[in-house]
Write an enzyme that holds these catalytic residues in place. Structure first.
Site, mmCIF file in Angstrom:
data_model
loop_
_atom_site.group_PDB
_atom_site.id
_atom_site.type_symbol
_atom_site.label_atom_id
_atom_site.label_comp_id
_atom_site.label_asym_id
_atom_site.label_seq_id
_atom_site.Cartn_x
_atom_site.Cartn_y
_atom_site.Cartn_z
ATOM 1 N N CYS A 2 0.790 -1.173 -0.043
ATOM 2 C CA CYS A 2 -0.119 0.085 -0.104
ATOM 3 C C CYS A 2 1.026 1.205 0.244
ATOM 4 C CB CYS A 2 -0.759 -0.042 1.261
ATOM 5 S SG CYS A 2 -1.777 -1.677 1.364
ATOM 6 N N ARG A 27 1.219 2.255 -5.915
ATOM 7 C CA ARG A 27 1.476 1.294 -4.808
ATOM 8 C C ARG A 27 0.162 0.547 -4.330
ATOM 9 N NH1 ARG A 27 6.235 1.672 -2.454
ATOM 10 N NH2 ARG A 27 5.907 0.489 -0.524
ATOM 11 N N TRP A 74 -3.827 -1.638 -1.514
ATOM 12 C CA TRP A 74 -3.698 -2.757 -2.380
ATOM 13 C C TRP A 74 -3.874 -4.195 -1.345
ATOM 14 C CZ3 TRP A 74 -0.980 -7.446 -2.590
ATOM 15 C CH2 TRP A 74 -0.900 -8.047 -3.764
ATOM 16 N N ASN A 100 1.141 -0.344 6.084
ATOM 17 C CA ASN A 100 1.652 -0.913 4.869
ATOM 18 C C ASN A 100 2.462 -2.170 5.306
ATOM 19 O OD1 ASN A 100 2.685 -1.796 2.241
ATOM 20 N ND2 ASN A 100 4.357 -0.276 2.268
ATOM 21 N N GLY A 101 2.030 -3.399 4.797
ATOM 22 C CA GLY A 101 2.754 -4.691 5.204
ATOM 23 C C GLY A 101 1.684 -5.693 5.604
ATOM 24 N N GLU A 471 8.796 -11.600 -21.793
ATOM 25 C CA GLU A 471 8.515 -10.313 -21.298
ATOM 26 C C GLU A 471 7.469 -9.644 -21.845
ATOM 27 O OE1 GLU A 471 8.771 -8.203 -18.946
ATOM 28 O OE2 GLU A 471 8.660 -6.374 -19.540
ATOM 29 N N LYS A 475 3.908 -8.430 -20.120
ATOM 30 C CA LYS A 475 3.441 -6.884 -20.415
ATOM 31 C C LYS A 475 2.087 -7.139 -21.019
ATOM 32 C CE LYS A 475 5.812 -5.073 -18.843
ATOM 33 N NZ LYS A 475 6.906 -4.878 -18.061
ATOM 34 N N GLU A 478 -0.472 -8.213 -18.089
ATOM 35 C CA GLU A 478 -0.582 -7.323 -16.916
ATOM 36 C C GLU A 478 -1.401 -6.047 -17.219
ATOM 37 O OE1 GLU A 478 3.490 -5.889 -16.238
ATOM 38 O OE2 GLU A 478 2.950 -5.098 -14.446
ATOM 39 N N HIS A 494 5.607 -29.066 -28.962
ATOM 40 C CA HIS A 494 5.418 -30.071 -27.815
ATOM 41 C C HIS A 494 3.980 -30.067 -27.100
ATOM 42 C CE1 HIS A 494 9.347 -31.687 -29.011
ATOM 43 N NE2 HIS A 494 9.825 -30.503 -28.912
ATOM 44 N N LYS A 589 3.035 -1.347 -8.042
ATOM 45 C CA LYS A 589 4.165 -1.337 -8.509
ATOM 46 C C LYS A 589 5.264 -2.062 -7.855
ATOM 47 C CE LYS A 589 7.177 0.876 -11.639
ATOM 48 N NZ LYS A 589 7.382 0.074 -12.685
HETATM 49 C C1 AGP Z 1 6.581 -5.548 -14.562
HETATM 50 O O1 AGP Z 1 5.787 -5.005 -15.393
HETATM 51 C C2 AGP Z 1 5.841 -5.633 -13.200
HETATM 52 N N1 AGP Z 1 5.198 -4.585 -12.787
HETATM 53 C C3 AGP Z 1 6.671 -6.731 -12.234
HETATM 54 O O2 AGP Z 1 6.627 -7.866 -12.924
HETATM 55 C C4 AGP Z 1 7.901 -6.214 -11.647
HETATM 56 O O3 AGP Z 1 9.076 -6.161 -12.683
HETATM 57 C C5 AGP Z 1 8.309 -6.971 -10.412
HETATM 58 O O4 AGP Z 1 7.262 -7.070 -9.393
HETATM 59 C C6 AGP Z 1 9.616 -6.798 -9.963
HETATM 60 O O5 AGP Z 1 9.768 -5.373 -9.387
HETATM 61 P P1 AGP Z 1 11.174 -4.751 -9.065
HETATM 62 O O6 AGP Z 1 11.844 -4.636 -10.416
HETATM 63 O O7 AGP Z 1 10.708 -3.390 -8.664
HETATM 64 O O8 AGP Z 1 11.842 -5.789 -8.180
#
Ligand code: AGP
Length: 594
Positions: A2, A27, A74, A100-101, A471, A475, A478, A494, A589
């Site tokens: 959060c 966050r 979150w 937060n936590g 990747e 993306k 996500e 396969h 994030k």
């Molecule tokens: C990437 O688009 C994601 N939001 C996520 O996979 C991110 O890369 C991952 O949580 C790692 O974050 P960091 O690089 O801040 O450790």
């Protein structure tokens, strides 16, 4: 994960805290709330929705008082409801807390408090104001009560507390969740990160685990909560941050994600301005180490996979990449002859941080590749290479990924004592990307429109490009919520080939490198079964229904140029499906929980 923020000063706190929350939305954005104190009364408002929605209903920024705390959530414990939103209060509504936590022992704490305290939410966090209330009922000050509360908590926390009986004061405690204090004449800021208050001050103090701070207008007093001495303030360093307001604004773009993609040529160049000695020393550490393990999550892990390839291809050094959330299961093999490279944009990812702790416990050396200055991973490492790509605000990592690649290239060239050559080649690659960006927009946007209703997308590639395929799929999932898979092109036949139907989009990443011919054969196999083939290459081919042209580069640099159209594709697919690419549902994030 959060976001929390607080302000104490002589002007209204609510607009300050609200503004800080707008910067922390990355966050968490399922609910939001604020608490302030004015004329001996504690005010609080909270509700479900993204911050602008909650603001439209509750006018959070109009709350009275010169001390305030706020939260964007979150959800972890408890559904997304008004009751579960923060701040949480004590029984009498005189103490407010944002957290937060994750409090791991909240059930037993709640059970012990329940006979005499009234709980209104399902959250783990709500035990905190009630514990503070119980201590204050015995005559303790807010700071003593927070200190004793923090000693009762197990798990991770950054919490801010205010009490109507002690106005003009915020008390904050940190354990395994980030907190940073901003210093400014006559006022104090505190938040989960620096950008939240950057327009007011760039003078900051990072809190460490076990620390507590008491904030009154213009003064921050730190204590080491773990040592249990509340009479001996700690002398803490004040750091100056060189990020600017421009870095954290959209600068005319509709979304941060597009702005950050457009910044990529610049961020590659910025990554090249590293201290040469630092890069050379880190490269020597890698060469000397008996074993090298790279650990990271998500996009950063895909950068690590390419780093592994570069170390092997350019410098003949084999290393392993371990997903940070799995690192603990391998950590017995990590010892003082191991170099652990932790890669993290935020530097606050709990899984990465846990890996760093375990590595240090086993006496391994830790090199981190991090973007956020002063972050937990950076501070826990023996050596840090900063990406210097400026704050990344969109949840989807884009510019930080290419900057991570740039740093891996630098290290690999430095390992061969050819750092200057590496820098020159990366500069050329940055120029090529600049041209590529201009060329690809329209085509990718149209492609997104044509494929926006498809249920599945596949990304295939070979060799180092495989990490780009995964990747690209990450993306897409996500931010567009379309199911996507990235896989080695040779694996398609396969099993997964049975999922290909008429028109299923298959993105084939096949630059003219060592993977070209075989990947094209796999593309033909998919096409023969009805796939709609989108080729990402520097040469057109009969296998492609659509060709996204990338610039020709030296073989090892293809990952830098192939990833960009995939980032754009995810972005435009999110827009075509009416979604907000900066704030994908359920995600945040900075993933500060394990
Ligand atoms: C990437 O688009 C994601 N939001 C996520 O996979 C991110 O890369 C991952 O949580 C790692 O974050 P960091 O690089 O801040 O450790």
């Amino acid at each position: 994960m959060c976001g929390i923020a607080g302000f104490v000063g002589s002007e209204p706190a609510a607009p300050m805290v609200f503004k800080a929350l707008t910067r922390l939305e990355y966050r968490g954005y399922d609910s939001a709330g604020l608490a302030t104190i004015s004329r001996g009364h504690l005010w609080h408002k909270k509700g479900v929705g993204k911050l602008p929605e909650v603001q439209a209903q509750l006018n959070l920024d109009k709350m009275p008082g010169t001390v305030g705390i706020g939260h964007v959530r979150w959800a972890t414990h408890g559904a997304v409801t008004d009751a579960n939103a923060h701040p949480h209060l004590d029984c009498r509504g005189r103490i407010a807390v944002v957290h937060n936590g994750i409090i791991e022992n909240y059930q037993e704490l709640r059970a012990s408090l329940s006979p005499t305290h009234r709980f209104l939410s399902e959250t783990d966090s709500e035990v905190i104001p009630h514990l503070i209330e119980a201590h204050m009922a015995q005559g303790m000050s807010l700071e003593d009560a927070c200190y004793h509360t923090s000693r009762q908590l197990k798990g991770s926390y950054a919490f801010l507390a205010i009490a109507a009986s002690e106005p003009d004061k915020i008390v904050a405690c940190r354990q395994d969740s980030p907190l940073v204090v901003g210093h400014s004449q006559g006022r104090c800021f505190i938040a989960s990160d620096v950008p939240s208050f950057l327009e007011h001050t760039n003078q900051v103090t990072y809190m460490e685990d076990g620390e507590m701070v008491v904030l009154v207008p213009g003064q921050a007093t730190f204590y080491n909560g773990l040592k249990g001495d509340l009479r001996e303030p700690l002398a803490k360093e004040v750091s100056q941050i060189d990020w600017t307001l421009e870095d954290i604004s959209k600068q005319g773009y509709d979304y941060f994600m597009l702005k950050e993609i457009m910044e990529e040529p610049t961020t590659i160049r910025r990554a090249l301005e590293q201290d040469r000695q630092l890069v050379m020393d880190a490269a020597m550490d890698i060469l000397r180490a008996r074993q090298v393990v790279i650990t990271a999550c998500g996009t950063s892990r895909y950068a690590a996979l390419i780093g592994r390839y570069l170390f092997s291809k350019l410098a003949g050094k084999f290393c392993d990449v371990v997903m940070a959330s799995e690192f603990q299961y391998f950590s017995d093999s990590v010892d003082k002859n191991t170099l652990v490279i932790a890669v993290s944009q935020s530097g606050e990812t709990a899984d990465v941080m846990e890996g760093v702790r375990r590595a240090k416990a086993n006496e391994a050396q830790v090199l981190s590749i991090v973007n956020t200055q002063g972050s937990s991973v950076a501070r826990a490492s023996d050596r840090v290479i900063y990406l210097d790509c400026g704050p990344e605000m969109a949840v989807a990592a884009t510019k930080s990924f290419v900057s991570q690649l740039a740093v891996f290239y630098l290290l690999a060239y430095a390992m061969r004592s050819r750092l200057d050559e590496g820098i020159a080649k990366l500069k050329a690659a940055a120029g090529a990307i600049e041209r590529e960006l201009k060329d690809n927009f329209k085509k990718v946007e149209r492609l997104a429109e044509v494929t926006k209703d498809r249920a599945d997308y596949y990304f295939i590639a070979r060799g180092a490009n495989f990490a780009i395929a995964t990747e690209g799929a990450l993306k897409l999932k996500e931010i567009s919520y379309i199911h996507a898979e990235g896989m080695p092109a040779g694996e398609l036949k396969h099993g997964t080939l049975s999922l290909i139907e008429d028109g299923t989009p298959v993105v084939v990443i096949c630059p003219q490198d060592y993977t070209h011919a075989e990947t094209l054969s796999n593309a033909m196999e998919a096409r023969a079964r009805g796939a709609y083939i989108i080729g990402v290459s520097d040469a057109d081919h009969e296998a492609f229904h659509e060709w996204i042209r990338i610039p020709q580069t030296e073989e090892v640099f293809y990952p830098l140029v192939t990833v960009i159209p995939l980032q754009l594709l995810a972005y435009y697919l999110a827009l075509a499906r009416g979604l907000d690419p900066d704030h994908p549902r359920h995600l945040a994030k900075s993933v500060t929980v394990k």
